[in-house]
Write a protein that holds these residues in place. Sequence first.
Motif, PDB file in Angstrom:
ATOM      1  N   LEU A 156      20.319   6.996  31.141  1.00  0.00           N
ATOM      2  CA  LEU A 156      18.941   6.552  31.312  1.00  0.00           C
ATOM      3  C   LEU A 156      18.811   5.039  31.444  1.00  0.00           C
ATOM      4  O   LEU A 156      18.013   4.560  32.271  1.00  0.00           O
ATOM      5  CB  LEU A 156      18.069   7.074  30.166  1.00  0.00           C
ATOM      6  CG  LEU A 156      17.968   8.602  30.029  1.00  0.00           C
ATOM      7  CD1 LEU A 156      16.933   8.962  28.970  1.00  0.00           C
ATOM      8  CD2 LEU A 156      17.633   9.268  31.361  1.00  0.00           C
ATOM      9  N   VAL A 180      23.193  11.043  27.331  1.00  0.00           N
ATOM     10  CA  VAL A 180      22.190  10.777  28.363  1.00  0.00           C
ATOM     11  C   VAL A 180      21.345   9.566  27.979  1.00  0.00           C
ATOM     12  O   VAL A 180      21.136   8.646  28.782  1.00  0.00           O
ATOM     13  CB  VAL A 180      21.293  12.012  28.583  1.00  0.00           C
ATOM     14  CG1 VAL A 180      20.120  11.675  29.502  1.00  0.00           C
ATOM     15  CG2 VAL A 180      22.101  13.162  29.165  1.00  0.00           C
ATOM     16  N   ASN A 181      20.871   9.568  26.729  1.00  0.00           N
ATOM     17  CA  ASN A 181      20.004   8.473  26.270  1.00  0.00           C
ATOM     18  C   ASN A 181      20.727   7.137  26.229  1.00  0.00           C
ATOM     19  O   ASN A 181      20.147   6.094  26.563  1.00  0.00           O
ATOM     20  CB  ASN A 181      19.449   8.792  24.884  1.00  0.00           C
ATOM     21  CG  ASN A 181      18.392   9.886  24.918  1.00  0.00           C
ATOM     22  OD1 ASN A 181      17.834  10.183  25.968  1.00  0.00           O
ATOM     23  ND2 ASN A 181      18.128  10.485  23.769  1.00  0.00           N
ATOM     24  N   LYS A 227      12.711  14.796  32.694  1.00  0.00           N
ATOM     25  CA  LYS A 227      12.213  13.610  31.986  1.00  0.00           C
ATOM     26  C   LYS A 227      11.410  12.721  32.934  1.00  0.00           C
ATOM     27  O   LYS A 227      10.326  12.241  32.581  1.00  0.00           O
ATOM     28  CB  LYS A 227      13.383  12.811  31.391  1.00  0.00           C
ATOM     29  CG  LYS A 227      12.936  11.492  30.759  1.00  0.00           C
ATOM     30  CD  LYS A 227      14.084  10.721  30.178  1.00  0.00           C
ATOM     31  CE  LYS A 227      13.632   9.353  29.667  1.00  0.00           C
ATOM     32  NZ  LYS A 227      12.583   9.439  28.633  1.00  0.00           N
ATOM     33  N   TYR A 228      11.939  12.517  34.130  1.00  0.00           N
ATOM     34  CA  TYR A 228      11.254  11.600  35.048  1.00  0.00           C
ATOM     35  C   TYR A 228      10.054  12.253  35.722  1.00  0.00           C
ATOM     36  O   TYR A 228       9.042  11.590  35.959  1.00  0.00           O
ATOM     37  CB  TYR A 228      12.248  11.032  36.069  1.00  0.00           C
ATOM     38  CG  TYR A 228      13.141  10.007  35.424  1.00  0.00           C
ATOM     39  CD1 TYR A 228      12.689   8.707  35.218  1.00  0.00           C
ATOM     40  CD2 TYR A 228      14.392  10.352  34.940  1.00  0.00           C
ATOM     41  CE1 TYR A 228      13.476   7.761  34.577  1.00  0.00           C
ATOM     42  CE2 TYR A 228      15.200   9.425  34.293  1.00  0.00           C
ATOM     43  CZ  TYR A 228      14.727   8.131  34.112  1.00  0.00           C
ATOM     44  OH  TYR A 228      15.495   7.213  33.452  1.00  0.00           O
ATOM     45  N   VAL A 254      17.529  15.360  32.798  1.00  0.00           N
ATOM     46  CA  VAL A 254      17.144  14.073  33.395  1.00  0.00           C
ATOM     47  C   VAL A 254      16.004  14.253  34.391  1.00  0.00           C
ATOM     48  O   VAL A 254      15.013  13.517  34.357  1.00  0.00           O
ATOM     49  CB  VAL A 254      18.365  13.403  34.061  1.00  0.00           C
ATOM     50  CG1 VAL A 254      17.920  12.173  34.860  1.00  0.00           C
ATOM     51  CG2 VAL A 254      19.384  12.993  33.008  1.00  0.00           C
ATOM     52  N   ASP A 264      16.796   3.313  34.479  1.00  0.00           N
ATOM     53  CA  ASP A 264      15.601   2.506  34.202  1.00  0.00           C
ATOM     54  C   ASP A 264      15.764   1.055  34.654  1.00  0.00           C
ATOM     55  O   ASP A 264      14.788   0.414  35.048  1.00  0.00           O
ATOM     56  CB  ASP A 264      15.275   2.566  32.704  1.00  0.00           C
ATOM     57  CG  ASP A 264      14.817   3.961  32.278  1.00  0.00           C
ATOM     58  OD1 ASP A 264      14.401   4.744  33.153  1.00  0.00           O
ATOM     59  OD2 ASP A 264      14.899   4.261  31.068  1.00  0.00           O
TER      60      ASP A 264
END
Length: 354
Positions: free
Chosen positions: A244, A239-240, A191-192, A188, A248
């Motif tokens: 997330l 996670v997806n 990703k950000y 995570v 978001d």
Amino acid sequence: MIKDEYNVIGVMSGTSLDGIDIALINFKLNNSWSFKIIEAETIGYDEQWLRKLIDLVTYSDEVLSKLDIEYTLYLSDVISAFIKKNNISNIDAVCSHGHTALHRPENKLTYQIGNLPILAQKIKQTVICDFRVQDVELGGQGAPLVPIGDELLFQDYDYCVNLGGFANVSTKINGIRIAFDICPVNIVLNKYVSKFGIAYDDKGALAKEGTLNNDLLKKLNNLQFYKQNYPKSLGLEWVNATMLPIIDACSLPVKDVLRTVVEHIAIQITQITNKTECDSVLVTGGGVYNLFLMSRIKALSENSIKIPSTQIIEFKEALIFGFLGVLKLRDENNCLASVTGAIKDHTSGKLYLG
């Protein structure tokens, strides 16, 4: 072959996509097991491979099957180069995890690419791989597999915590080894931070500059996964689908996301390790280099946090997958039912001759 000394190569690619960890390890058995990491390195993925691996869960069966062959051939080149570079001979086995493409144990599915028989043929070595599939077939989570190594190689520590794509923990309760995934970490954070055009948050500097968002923190800490009993494991799909969208939906600046996720990770880890009074918590994995994350874990911990040598920080999983292969060669259990939830302890992994 049953003997008291083995030379193996352990190979591991984790969900954080920081590369392929590969290590030559010597294992000796003299009442208890000891080890020495002789050579080790991480082979980073180029942009092309990063693009392919980051979206694995979205691929069709046909595309995934083709990529499996391609990745197996790539892995064979990496291993062969490592053997040649270090003039390695007299190897008992190459023990490879592969790279997780799908992990849905509740559907009796786990799939790691890079574990095809052609790997042994290309590198001309005995290969032991595909360690997770049998456990899932036996009703287990197929993860985590590292705890047998914690049990036999790192028994001096009360808790073993690894900070990779996910955080996982291993400990003994009433004399029985248990282990489970705690929460996402680098999968995570990376990703950000990629929104800044970089691969990772060096030392956690960007997260440290962010502002903690208590609303997001509360939502993350209330995720249902954290209320489930072990054994339990996490995958990119979770996670997806679960984490997330919550992050978001808050539409926060990236630094605030990083700061809040770091706090979430530290809370989830210390909620586990603070349950019992203990002498030492061994922390390994790439997340150890996130100094801000480590500072938050230490601040919330009631126990002593121990960080080992750089070699063990970076190559503990490659080391232990090498050890899983040694146990397979000895036809000894390398997968614990108390950890994965399988119907029995068992000897996992497929063996291919080169």
